[in-house]
Design a protein around this motif. Structure first.
Motif, mmCIF file in Angstrom:
data_model
loop_
_atom_site.group_PDB
_atom_site.id
_atom_site.type_symbol
_atom_site.label_atom_id
_atom_site.label_comp_id
_atom_site.label_asym_id
_atom_site.label_seq_id
_atom_site.Cartn_x
_atom_site.Cartn_y
_atom_site.Cartn_z
ATOM 1 N N HIS A 129 13.581 15.565 124.771
ATOM 2 C CA HIS A 129 14.445 16.005 125.868
ATOM 3 C C HIS A 129 15.880 16.208 125.405
ATOM 4 O O HIS A 129 16.582 17.074 125.915
ATOM 5 C CB HIS A 129 14.373 15.004 127.024
ATOM 6 C CG HIS A 129 13.048 15.017 127.732
ATOM 7 N ND1 HIS A 129 12.769 14.242 128.814
ATOM 8 C CD2 HIS A 129 11.922 15.727 127.484
ATOM 9 C CE1 HIS A 129 11.521 14.473 129.224
ATOM 10 N NE2 HIS A 129 10.999 15.366 128.413
ATOM 11 N N ALA B 188 16.678 25.631 131.262
ATOM 12 C CA ALA B 188 15.230 25.549 131.073
ATOM 13 C C ALA B 188 14.768 24.110 131.200
ATOM 14 O O ALA B 188 13.733 23.831 131.811
ATOM 15 C CB ALA B 188 14.852 26.095 129.701
ATOM 16 N N SER C 150 12.192 22.755 133.910
ATOM 17 C CA SER C 150 10.959 22.115 133.459
ATOM 18 C C SER C 150 10.803 20.732 134.060
ATOM 19 O O SER C 150 9.832 20.050 133.778
ATOM 20 C CB SER C 150 10.957 22.014 131.936
ATOM 21 O OG SER C 150 11.049 23.290 131.378
ATOM 22 N N GLY C 151 11.787 20.325 134.827
ATOM 23 C CA GLY C 151 11.675 19.053 135.506
ATOM 24 C C GLY C 151 12.292 17.877 134.775
ATOM 25 O O GLY C 151 12.138 16.730 135.193
ATOM 26 N N ILE C 152 12.972 18.139 133.660
ATOM 27 C CA ILE C 152 13.646 17.048 132.963
ATOM 28 C C ILE C 152 14.847 16.615 133.802
ATOM 29 O O ILE C 152 15.593 17.458 134.302
ATOM 30 C CB ILE C 152 14.110 17.499 131.560
ATOM 31 C CG1 ILE C 152 12.898 17.830 130.700
ATOM 32 C CG2 ILE C 152 14.969 16.433 130.895
ATOM 33 C CD1 ILE C 152 13.244 18.426 129.350
ATOM 34 N N PRO D 32 11.224 20.490 140.712
ATOM 35 C CA PRO D 32 10.301 21.417 140.056
ATOM 36 C C PRO D 32 9.132 20.717 139.355
ATOM 37 O O PRO D 32 8.030 21.251 139.308
ATOM 38 C CB PRO D 32 11.181 22.148 139.039
ATOM 39 C CG PRO D 32 12.461 21.403 138.970
ATOM 40 C CD PRO D 32 12.610 20.656 140.243
ATOM 41 N N LEU D 33 9.405 19.512 138.844
ATOM 42 C CA LEU D 33 8.334 18.819 138.124
ATOM 43 C C LEU D 33 7.191 18.461 139.073
ATOM 44 O O LEU D 33 6.020 18.597 138.737
ATOM 45 C CB LEU D 33 8.883 17.557 137.444
ATOM 46 C CG LEU D 33 7.939 16.915 136.439
ATOM 47 C CD1 LEU D 33 7.622 17.870 135.298
ATOM 48 C CD2 LEU D 33 8.533 15.635 135.883
ATOM 49 N N ARG E 299 5.180 21.459 139.785
ATOM 50 C CA ARG E 299 4.321 21.783 138.647
ATOM 51 C C ARG E 299 3.142 20.834 138.576
ATOM 52 O O ARG E 299 2.027 21.240 138.279
ATOM 53 C CB ARG E 299 5.130 21.693 137.352
ATOM 54 C CG ARG E 299 6.046 22.875 137.139
ATOM 55 C CD ARG E 299 6.965 22.645 135.978
ATOM 56 N NE ARG E 299 6.259 22.727 134.715
ATOM 57 C CZ ARG E 299 6.841 22.498 133.545
ATOM 58 N NH1 ARG E 299 8.111 22.186 133.485
ATOM 59 N NH2 ARG E 299 6.162 22.593 132.447
ATOM 60 N N PHE F 102 9.613 32.011 134.986
ATOM 61 C CA PHE F 102 10.876 32.406 135.598
ATOM 62 C C PHE F 102 11.417 33.681 134.978
ATOM 63 O O PHE F 102 11.119 34.036 133.843
ATOM 64 C CB PHE F 102 11.912 31.290 135.450
ATOM 65 C CG PHE F 102 11.664 30.131 136.366
ATOM 66 C CD1 PHE F 102 12.020 30.210 137.702
ATOM 67 C CD2 PHE F 102 11.067 28.973 135.903
ATOM 68 C CE1 PHE F 102 11.778 29.150 138.549
ATOM 69 C CE2 PHE F 102 10.821 27.909 136.750
ATOM 70 C CZ PHE F 102 11.187 27.996 138.077
ATOM 71 N N ALA G 204 12.306 30.059 131.087
ATOM 72 C CA ALA G 204 12.663 28.651 130.986
ATOM 73 C C ALA G 204 12.120 28.068 129.691
ATOM 74 O O ALA G 204 11.255 27.216 129.689
ATOM 75 C CB ALA G 204 12.134 27.897 132.198
ATOM 76 N N LEU G 205 12.620 28.586 128.579
ATOM 77 C CA LEU G 205 12.171 28.090 127.275
ATOM 78 C C LEU G 205 13.364 27.567 126.498
ATOM 79 O O LEU G 205 14.466 28.078 126.622
ATOM 80 C CB LEU G 205 11.517 29.225 126.479
ATOM 81 C CG LEU G 205 10.258 29.869 127.073
ATOM 82 C CD1 LEU G 205 9.842 31.059 126.234
ATOM 83 C CD2 LEU G 205 9.136 28.869 127.156
ATOM 84 N N LEU H 162 7.138 20.863 127.869
ATOM 85 C CA LEU H 162 8.485 20.400 128.199
ATOM 86 C C LEU H 162 8.496 19.755 129.588
ATOM 87 O O LEU H 162 8.060 20.358 130.561
ATOM 88 C CB LEU H 162 9.454 21.578 128.159
ATOM 89 C CG LEU H 162 10.934 21.246 128.057
ATOM 90 C CD1 LEU H 162 11.207 20.390 126.839
ATOM 91 C CD2 LEU H 162 11.756 22.518 127.985
ATOM 92 N N GLY H 163 8.978 18.532 129.644
ATOM 93 C CA GLY H 163 9.085 17.848 130.926
ATOM 94 C C GLY H 163 7.829 17.096 131.336
ATOM 95 O O GLY H 163 7.841 16.353 132.304
ATOM 96 N N GLU I 114 5.376 15.832 128.680
ATOM 97 C CA GLU I 114 4.811 15.657 127.357
ATOM 98 C C GLU I 114 3.602 14.730 127.396
ATOM 99 O O GLU I 114 3.552 13.784 128.181
ATOM 100 C CB GLU I 114 5.873 15.068 126.414
ATOM 101 C CG GLU I 114 7.001 16.013 126.059
ATOM 102 C CD GLU I 114 8.059 16.158 127.157
ATOM 103 O OE1 GLU I 114 7.955 15.452 128.189
ATOM 104 O OE2 GLU I 114 8.965 16.982 127.000
ATOM 105 N N ARG J 76 1.666 28.591 129.581
ATOM 106 C CA ARG J 76 1.783 27.293 130.258
ATOM 107 C C ARG J 76 0.758 27.170 131.372
ATOM 108 O O ARG J 76 0.164 26.129 131.579
ATOM 109 C CB ARG J 76 3.164 27.174 130.913
ATOM 110 C CG ARG J 76 4.227 26.686 130.016
ATOM 111 C CD ARG J 76 5.472 26.538 130.841
ATOM 112 N NE ARG J 76 6.590 26.157 130.003
ATOM 113 C CZ ARG J 76 7.831 26.113 130.425
ATOM 114 N NH1 ARG J 76 8.115 26.443 131.662
ATOM 115 N NH2 ARG J 76 8.781 25.749 129.624
#
Lengths: 357, 276
Positions: free
Chosen positions: A227, A237, A241-243, B94-95, B98, B106, B110-111, B123-124, B126, B180
């Motif tokens: 992260h 991003a 991605s929810g981080i 958003p998590l 998902r 997006f 979102a990379l 990502l987010g 793992e 993804r």
């Protein structure tokens, strides 16, 4: 070409196709710098920089010089480990030098002896009731102080949205103020024996190496590391991605503060004293080590081994100049040029990589 | 307004759809988003069923992306209700969206540039070998294998998944973003202008992936300005105009000319007819 071990249906993972890590370039630079000093030494001083030339000492290398090289960078190196993580997120930490001073002053106050040469220690900060305390107390105090300062940095940056430059600049000034206010400018001295052991001999190197390995593993193999890189690489991003970006930043700055606290412990113990002016410019040297080691100031790129190599380059240059009996003025001039050169080189490498893609 | 949905919230019960929602994957009612005085999205009602590919069209600023951001909880909606996968949802972020199974590609990809393909895919969320809070140990091997399987499923060809994203072409990046979806067996895929920045060949590649998703019965919301693409890939077209849903058209009952009339406001459908 080595064929893939995890290939499925023509999709491959080929370890040999990975790009050469930027650390390799830093390592080459380190070797080149050593060679330059070796050659210059042979020509100008008629002596070897790296190898043992004394008849009365066994060994191939000049061990004493190697020890000095790593010893003199290890304390700032500890700070650089934290600064590296901050820069990886795309931030910056200017406060570490001042945090070292404030933390050292406060921690040392809990580590003073009661008697000096049979006389009562009249300079004990908290008076005679708070002397000869177990060493765990100043250690915990130092780590807590460092973490608290880092936590404030992190909270400011993550939740007020002010740039890291400003937040840590504020902390740099304020923490220096705390260091001076603590004893009204008086140094804090006479630590207990166990406290003095923390930074004695090659202990700073040991602490630096252990922490470097620890944080390398953390950055490489844990979610925290992933992260950290992701936020520096593309914060939007990472968020999408929810981080939890804000929370993560607080953690990164707190760890940077913690490492500054460790550096304060080691430094004050090694010097057997804490002064309000100590750690001056350490933050810049730590940033320089990271930058020389290939940590991109834009974030997302670089590694702890890079920073360690950057620290080594730093140490080699200082020692090399001393070896060639050049004035410290030249050291500073060259140090500045190397920092700028490292960033220019990094930008150039980035552009070339982008052009190749 | 769709009539088979109960809209009042009584007691402590969350709103629940009365009657048969059957194979509806996502339904919104009266979805609204205000940015201060700007009403970016107004009373948007929408639904998509299993296996369906629905296009969202509209002019710039019509509220298409805003609509997506409310569904995926990148932003918190001002008002309205959302049902997903048979239950009323209020995603926290958003998590959560998902994890529930809404996967979004997006508009601004979102990379993370400096990470490789598996890192970006996971990502987010793992895969970890064992949990230690933020210091949980990553399962690189597992993520690599799942990545290859996901790429396989979508037919995406990436020369080497260990390359960082920065060294990839726009098409490859888009493919990674789309992969993804396949990797996480999402229940709904949303693509926000996935081919807007791509060349002809890369566009074809992405369109092929979308066809693959259709064959596999994966529902998709596609935001696009490309009429040919929409007519080619989607079953239904929902037109947004000035923050409102202004038309809901079956592909076989409309044509490009007709859709453009709705986009520009030359024609209007009085209400969101239940075309599905």
């Amino acid at each position: 070409m080595a064929e893939a071990t995890h290939g499925i249906g023509g999709l491959t993972f080929d370890a040999s196709k990975r790009n050469l890590p930027p650390e390799a370039g830093v390592a080459i630079a380190l070797v080149l710098i050593v060679v330059v000093f070796e050659v210059l030494g042979r020509i100008l001083m008629n002596d070897s920089f790296l190898f043992n030339t004394r008849e009365n000492i066994d060994g191939i290398f000049n061990v004493a010089r190697l020890q000095i090289i790593i010893l003199q960078v290890s304390i700032i190196g500890i700070i650089a480990l934290g600064v590296t993580q901050v820069i990886l997120t795309g931030g910056i930490d200017l406060s570490s030098g001042s945090i070292v001073a404030a933390t050292a002053m406060i921690a040392m106050s809990f580590a003073q002896v009661g008697e000096i040469n049979g006389m009562e220690n009249t300079r004990a900060v908290f008076g005679s009731g708070w002397v000869d305390l177990p060493v765990i107390l100043p250690v915990v105090v130092a780590l807590a102080c460092g973490m608290a300062a880092g936590l404030i940095n992190g909270l400011l940056i993550a939740y007020t949205g002010i740039p890291p430059f400003i937040a840590t600049l504020g902390m740099m000034v304020s923490a220096r103020g705390v260091a001076k206010w603590w004893t009204a400018g008086q140094p804090v001295s006479f630590p207990t024996e166990s406290y003095a052991a923390i930074g004695s001999g090659m202990m700073p190197v040991f602490v630096f190496v252990v922490l470097a390995i620890l944080f390398h593993l953390i950055l490489r193999y844990t979610v925290y590391g992933k992260h950290t890189y992701a936020i520096g690489s593309n914060e939007a991003a990472a968020r999408m991605s929810g981080i939890k970006v804000a929370r993560h930043k607080v953690l990164v700055y707190t760890i940077a503060g913690l490492l500054a606290g460790v550096a304060a412990l080691v430094l004050s113990s090694k010097n057997l004293t804490a002064q309000a002016g100590m750690g001056m410019m350490y933050e810049l040297d730590a940033i320089a080590m990271a930058v020389i080691g290939g940590i991109s100031l834009q974030g997302g790129r670089g590694s702890i081994p890079g920073t360690v190599l950057g620290a080594m380059i730093f140490g080699v240059i200082i020692s090399g100049f001393t070896f060639l009996r050049l004035d410290a003025y030249y050291q500073e001039m060259v140090k500045g040029a190397i920092i700028v050169g490292a960033v220019v080189l990094d930008q150039w490498r980035q552009r070339r990589a982008a052009a190749k893609a | 307004m769709a009539s088979d949905m109960q809209t009042d919230i009584s007691g402590a019960n969350a709103p629940h759809p009365s009657g048969d929602i059957g194979d509806v994957v996502l339904r919104t009612e009266g979805l609204t988003k205000h940015y201060g005085g700007v009403h970016a999205l107004q009373d948007a009602s929408f639904e998509i069923r299993k296996g369906e590919h629905v296009a969202i069209m509209g002019d710039n600023g019509a509220g298409k992306s805003t609509f997506v951001r409310q569904i995926t909880a990148v932003e918190q909606r001002t008002g309205g209700k959302v049902w997903f996968d048979g239950r009323y949802v209020e995603f926290d972020g958003p998590l959560e969206a998902r994890e529930a199974g809404i996967e979004t590609v997006f508009q601004n990809l979102a990379l993370a540039d400096h990470l490789d393909v598996p890192d970006n895919l996971f990502l987010g969320r793992e895969k970890v070998l064992f949990k230690l809070g933020p210091f949980s140990i990553l399962d690189y091997k597992g993520m690599r294998e799942a990545t290859l399987a996901g790429l396989e499923k979508t037919g995406v060809k990436i020369p080497n998944i260990r390359n960082t994203i920065q060294h990839m072409s726009g098409g490859q990046r888009q493919c990674v973003a789309i992969a993804r979806t396949a990797t996480f067996h999402s229940k709904l895929t949303i693509m926000d202008e996935p081919t807007a920045a791509l060349g002809v060949q890369e566009t074809a590649q992405v369109e092929n992936i979308i066809r693959t998703l259709k064959e596999q019965g994966e529902p998709l919301i596609l935001i696009s300005h490309n009429m040919r693409q929409v007519m080619d890939l989607c079953d239904r077209i929902v037109v947004f105009r000035r923050g409102r849903v202004c038309a809901n058209l079956r592909k076989e009952e409309t044509d490009g000319q007709d859709v453009v009339s709705y986009i520009t406001g030359a024609k209007t459908q009085d209400q969101y007819a239940d075309a599905a």
